[in-house]
Design an enzyme around this catalytic site. Structure first.
Site, PDB file in Angstrom:
ATOM      1  N   SER A 148       0.530  -1.320   0.119  1.00 56.08           N
ATOM      2  CA  SER A 148       0.067  -0.186   0.135  1.00 56.08           C
ATOM      3  C   SER A 148       1.123   0.829  -0.058  1.00 56.08           C
ATOM      4  O   SER A 148       2.098   1.299   0.605  1.00 56.08           O
ATOM      5  CB  SER A 148      -0.393   0.003   1.153  1.00 56.08           C
ATOM      6  OG  SER A 148      -1.304   1.336   1.424  1.00 56.08           O
ATOM      7  N   TYR A 161      -2.223   0.416  10.366  1.00 56.75           N
ATOM      8  CA  TYR A 161      -1.963  -0.191  10.064  1.00 56.75           C
ATOM      9  C   TYR A 161      -1.168  -0.074   9.013  1.00 56.75           C
ATOM     10  O   TYR A 161      -0.378  -1.049   8.237  1.00 56.75           O
ATOM     11  CB  TYR A 161      -3.273   0.453   9.012  1.00 56.75           C
ATOM     12  CG  TYR A 161      -4.209  -0.554   7.539  1.00 56.75           C
ATOM     13  CD1 TYR A 161      -3.495  -1.365   7.342  1.00 56.75           C
ATOM     14  CD2 TYR A 161      -3.521   0.931   6.526  1.00 56.75           C
ATOM     15  CE1 TYR A 161      -3.662  -1.969   5.659  1.00 56.75           C
ATOM     16  CE2 TYR A 161      -3.768   0.657   5.140  1.00 56.75           C
ATOM     17  CZ  TYR A 161      -3.685  -0.920   4.776  1.00 56.75           C
ATOM     18  OH  TYR A 161      -4.183  -1.395   3.253  1.00 56.75           O
TER      19      TYR A 161
END
Ligand code: NDP
Ligand code: 8X3
Length: 261
Positions: A148, A161
């Site tokens: 990501s 995260y």
């Protein structure tokens, strides 16, 4: 020149929705045979039927919870029993839970943190570790991790995260060095905002909050990321796409989004 899958076997984790499901379709269209895993088997069954209608080839599907050593071992054993070998591993299963700031976090937030670490980091490592000997035994092996932009740029409310996705990038880069000299390609595909079930999961099922994430901007689609994964997977074997970073035109970084009212 794009190389077709030619019946090579691709494992896709987290194939029940979003990027994983779209990647399964794209790889099937490119000629790969598929082993698909996720916890929601009924969604995998629907996907497998859709793929079989397009290609005439029924993917192999099985329940997979990457946080469970037993489930992961059973999935890997099942895929190998079905095909005898595996060429491509797409480590896509992953999730964000919550946006708690560390200073304000509760015990419930700590449970979210554990789930993210166990899924995004330990789960990815577990699937990779169990499949690596079999990948090494084939020609044309390839590990594609779905990272990501959160693995390149941290943001408030994303400590854990982002931490897991920084870890995915570190694992990808370490693997690339550990496997140097062996015929295994290693790639990370690092998307920005993609509208999938991701934000619904992050906000624990609050669909209004989830759709606010994409208000007034055009996010990427799961198919956009599947294209990137398929591109990396279909290069000639001597070409290793190290990383693909892909964002919507309306996004210049984490939290840097152009919105039209
Ligand atoms: P979705 O929520 O639509 O898909 C997530 C997939 O992961 C589902 O198939 C889910 O299946 C699976 N999954 C979650 N936990 C587990 C588990 N324990 N074991 C096996 N499978 C699991 O979101 P996306 O498609 O967007 O997410 C896919 C990947 O892309 C993730 O790694 C995410 O971090 C990454 N990503 C997403 C971005 C976005 O903006 N959407 C941007 C950048 C990266 P099931 O629940 O059935 O187990
Ligand atoms: C998902 C992208 O920016 O929401 O990995 O963290 S972001």
């Amino acid at each position: 020149m794009a190389i077709r899958g030619d019946g090579k076997v691709a494992v896709v984790t987290g194939a029940s929705s979003g990027i994983g499901a779209a990647t399964a379709v794209a790889l099937a269209d490119a000629g790969f045979r598929l082993a698909l895993g996720a916890r929601r088997v009924e969604k995998l069954e629907d996907l497998a039927d859709r793929i079989a209608e397009r290609t005439g080839e029924q993917p192999w599907i099985s329940a997979l919870d990457v946080t469970s050593p037993t489930s992961t071992q059973a999935f890997v054993d099942g895929a190998l029993a079905a095909f005898g070998h595996v060429h491509v591993l797409v480590n896509n299963a992953g999730l964000a839970r919550g946006t708690a700031h560390v200073a304000e976090a509760s015990d419930a937030d700590e449970a979210d943190w554990r789930e993210m670490v166990e899924t995004n980091v330990l789960g990815l490592l577990r699937v990779t570790r169990l499949l690596l000997p079999h990948l090494l035994a084939t020609d044309g092996a390839h590990i594609i991790n779905v990272g990501s932009i959160a693995g390149r740029e941290a943001y408030a409310g994303g400590s854990v995260y982002c931490g897991t996705k920084f870890a995915v990038r570190a694992i990808t880069e370490a693997l690339r060095q550990e496997l140097l000299g062996k015929p295994v390609r290693v790639t990370t595909v690092d998307p920005g905002m993609v509208e999938t079930e991701f934000s619904i999961v992050r906000y624990h099922g609050d669909t209004a909050k989830a759709s606010d994430v994409y208000a007034g901007m055009t996010p990427l689609t799961a198919e956009d990321i599947a294209d990137c994964i398929c591109f990396a997977a279909t290069r000639p074997q001597h070409v290793n796409i190290d990383a693909i970073i892909v964002k919507p035109l309306d996004q210049a970084g984490a939290g840097k989004v152009a919105r039209r009212s």
